[in-house]
Write an enzyme that holds these catalytic residues in place. Sequence first.
Site, short mmCIF file in Angstrom:
data_model
loop_
_atom_site.label_atom_id
_atom_site.label_comp_id
_atom_site.label_asym_id
_atom_site.label_seq_id
_atom_site.Cartn_x
_atom_site.Cartn_y
_atom_site.Cartn_z
CD GLU A 291 -1.80 -5.75 5.59
OE1 GLU A 291 -1.61 -6.16 4.74
OE2 GLU A 291 -2.01 -4.73 6.07
CG HIS B 259 -3.54 -3.43 2.96
ND1 HIS B 259 -2.55 -2.94 4.07
CD2 HIS B 259 -3.90 -2.00 2.67
CE1 HIS B 259 -2.46 -1.54 4.15
NE2 HIS B 259 -3.39 -0.91 2.98
CB CYS C 239 -1.05 -0.03 1.10
SG CYS C 239 -2.50 1.18 0.89
#
Length: 245
Positions: A221, A219, A117
């Site tokens: 994660e 993202h 990002c």
Amino acid sequence: MRERGSDGPVIGITASPRTTVVADRELRTEAVTEFYVQTLVQAGAVPVILPVHGPLSEAVLDWLDAVALTGGGDIDPTLYGQEPRPELYGLDSVRDRFEIDLVRKAIDRDLPLMAICRGHQVLNVALGGTLVQDLEAQRPNSLAHRQAEAWEEPSHSVTIEPHSRLADLVGPELVVNSMHHQAIDKPAPDLRPVARAADGVIEAVEATDRLFVLGLQWHPEYLGADHRGFALVKAFVDAARNSQR
Ligand code: MN
């Protein structure tokens, strides 16, 4: 030289400074969300947090097997030769300097790098590219890149360039989450755009002459180990393991 054990490669994650309230006091904190930590641990790595308001030490770089750049606020546009627009938020020039220096040094050492990002945007600026400062203002016909859905939910698809590392790992298309209002405009000379949203926004870049350099506008994660894109995190950790000296 430290002893290399079976713990897995050591990956430095850049912190995102924020203010935290501790015992009624507001304290500046160098923190990362646990999503980054857990995702890297699930992929077999040992994460360590790099404080971005501290010094960048060569000794720390000697000790790392790879570097992950995290999300956060906007990069100072003067670093890519533009006047700041009013839509900018979260500027932190000390963090900008630390991360740009970190990107350049990691690339010089050919340390594997995954940039997420804001990190993907820092990677581009560090290597000489530019950004769209605000998609809604500057490209009003773009998709909703600030998704209304929960961050764990994918919201738009990306089309992946054939003959790229990304395509080798996840195939021709991926549905990703999207929590950004900026994007890469002019890619840096050494970065190849390898994924785009349907509106043309660059969603991933690679440096093809390096062991492993990958920028992702989304993202991973938050998407977790069941998402097909987790293969990218695993490949990053594998590259870090292979770079262990
Ligand atoms: Mn997006």
